[in-house]
Write an enzyme that holds these catalytic residues in place. Structure first.
Site, PDB file in Angstrom:
ATOM      1  N   ASN A   9       0.864  -1.179   0.000  1.00  0.00           N
ATOM      2  CA  ASN A   9       0.000   0.000   0.000  1.00  0.00           C
ATOM      3  C   ASN A   9       0.903   1.233   0.000  1.00  0.00           C
ATOM      4  O   ASN A   9       1.440   1.603   1.037  1.00  0.00           O
ATOM      5  CB  ASN A   9      -0.906  -0.032   1.243  1.00  0.00           C
ATOM      6  N   LYS A  11       0.097   4.239  -0.342  1.00  0.00           N
ATOM      7  CA  LYS A  11      -0.555   5.452   0.175  1.00  0.00           C
ATOM      8  C   LYS A  11      -0.290   6.609  -0.798  1.00  0.00           C
ATOM      9  O   LYS A  11      -0.204   6.389  -1.991  1.00  0.00           O
ATOM     10  CB  LYS A  11      -0.079   5.753   1.600  1.00  0.00           C
ATOM     11  N   HIS A  95      -9.837   1.404   4.582  1.00  0.00           N
ATOM     12  CA  HIS A  95      -8.546   1.550   5.259  1.00  0.00           C
ATOM     13  C   HIS A  95      -8.722   2.550   6.411  1.00  0.00           C
ATOM     14  O   HIS A  95      -9.481   3.511   6.293  1.00  0.00           O
ATOM     15  CB  HIS A  95      -7.484   2.044   4.279  1.00  0.00           C
ATOM     16  N   GLU A  97      -7.076   4.945   7.421  1.00  0.00           N
ATOM     17  CA  GLU A  97      -6.858   6.365   7.089  1.00  0.00           C
ATOM     18  C   GLU A  97      -8.084   6.954   6.408  1.00  0.00           C
ATOM     19  O   GLU A  97      -8.404   8.123   6.587  1.00  0.00           O
ATOM     20  CB  GLU A  97      -5.581   6.512   6.240  1.00  0.00           C
ATOM     21  N   GLU A 166      -5.791  -4.627  10.732  1.00  0.00           N
ATOM     22  CA  GLU A 166      -4.754  -3.622  10.961  1.00  0.00           C
ATOM     23  C   GLU A 166      -5.096  -2.806  12.203  1.00  0.00           C
ATOM     24  O   GLU A 166      -5.891  -1.857  12.122  1.00  0.00           O
ATOM     25  CB  GLU A 166      -4.669  -2.666   9.765  1.00  0.00           C
ATOM     26  N   GLY A 172       2.049   2.662  10.761  1.00  0.00           N
ATOM     27  CA  GLY A 172       2.989   3.755  10.577  1.00  0.00           C
ATOM     28  C   GLY A 172       3.698   4.192  11.850  1.00  0.00           C
ATOM     29  O   GLY A 172       4.335   5.239  11.875  1.00  0.00           O
ATOM     30  N   SER A 211       2.990  -1.699  10.592  1.00  0.00           N
ATOM     31  CA  SER A 211       4.436  -1.721  10.858  1.00  0.00           C
ATOM     32  C   SER A 211       5.102  -3.061  10.534  1.00  0.00           C
ATOM     33  O   SER A 211       6.031  -3.480  11.230  1.00  0.00           O
ATOM     34  CB  SER A 211       4.726  -1.298  12.297  1.00  0.00           C
TER      35      SER A 211
END
Ligand code: PGA
Length: 250
Positions: A9, A11, A95, A97, A166, A172, A211
């Protein structure tokens, strides 16, 4: 037997020339190896170039998001129909985010999953709790709600559905979940999938994300109920990403 799925991904990273250079390098590394499915998920702008480069190769292509309405006055959105037109095989749905920075709710995520499946593409439904939700002790309640609403528009055939667990606090941050926690959650999701889809639930792949790097990937990818990884930061370099993908060989 579920083939592990390791996805990059990217991003909001990489221009089109950068995407091309990355994919050319990754293709050199991958060769003809099978046994693990490797998917790259670039920004919308790089999707056409990536589709061209990856056609006829063992690498799969995904989109980071897509809007469920086929067309219309939705300025700034890209529809499932449009990403299907580019030739993607996967679409990330929900996701964290998208959920946390852009206010996407479970209902919209469910419509995305439904539209993606209707186009014959595979949704990767992302689920996971925030740190506050974890502290409050409601991890399973959160994940179960995201699962239920995420697949609400599907019948009892999950087709290619993929679930990415996740934990938001691990994304991150450099602080990955413990493999034992990832396994426990994946096993719980598996039980839920069996209840929801019957024996077909066993075919659904469950990825871990948050991560993942070259040092910890082997630990996650050898877990019995974890069938791959969704990799963000460590996927931005093709050599590093390939090293992670290779650790999924069973
Ligand atoms: P990360 O991101 O690997 O950088 O933690 C994972 C993701 O957001 O899918």
């Amino acid at each position: 037997m579920r083939t592990p799925l390791v996805a990059a991904n990217w991003k909001m990273h990489k221009t089109i020339p950068e995407a091309r250079a990355y994919l050319e390098r990754l293709l050199e590394l991958v060769g003809r190896e099978a046994g693990v499915e490797v998917v790259v998920i670039p920004s919308f702008t790089s999707l056409p170039a990536a589709a061209e480069l990856l056609a006829g190769t063992p690498l799969g292509l995904g989109a980071q998001d897509a809007y469920p309405e086929p067309a219309g006055a939705y300025t700034g959105e890209v529809s499932v129909t449009q990403v299907a037109d580019v030739g993607v095989h996967y679409v990330l749905c929900g996701h964290s985010e998208r959920r946390n920075l852009f206010g996407e709710g479970d209902e919209l995520v469910g419509r995305k999953v439904q539209a993606v499946v209707a186009h014959g593409i595979t949704p990767i439904l992302c689920v996971g709790e925030t740190l506050d939700e974890r502290r409050a002790g409601g991890v399973w309640k959160v994940v179960e709600r995201q699962l239920e609403r995420g697949v609400a528009g599907l019948n009892d055939n999950p087709r290619g559905l993929v679930i990415a667990y996740e934990p938001v606090w691990a994304i991150g941050t450099g602080v990955a979940a413990q493999p034992s926690d990832a396994q426990a959650m994946a096993a719980r999701i598996r039980v839920w999938l069996r209840k929801r889809f019957g024996a077909r639930g066993d075919r659904v792949r469950i990825q871990y994300g948050g991560s993942v790097n070259t040092d910890n990937a082997g630990g996650f990818l050898s877990l019995p109920d974890v069938d791959g990884a969704l990799v963000g930061g460590a996927s931005l370099d093709p050599d590093t990403f390939w090293a992670i993908a290779r650790s999924a060989h069973r």
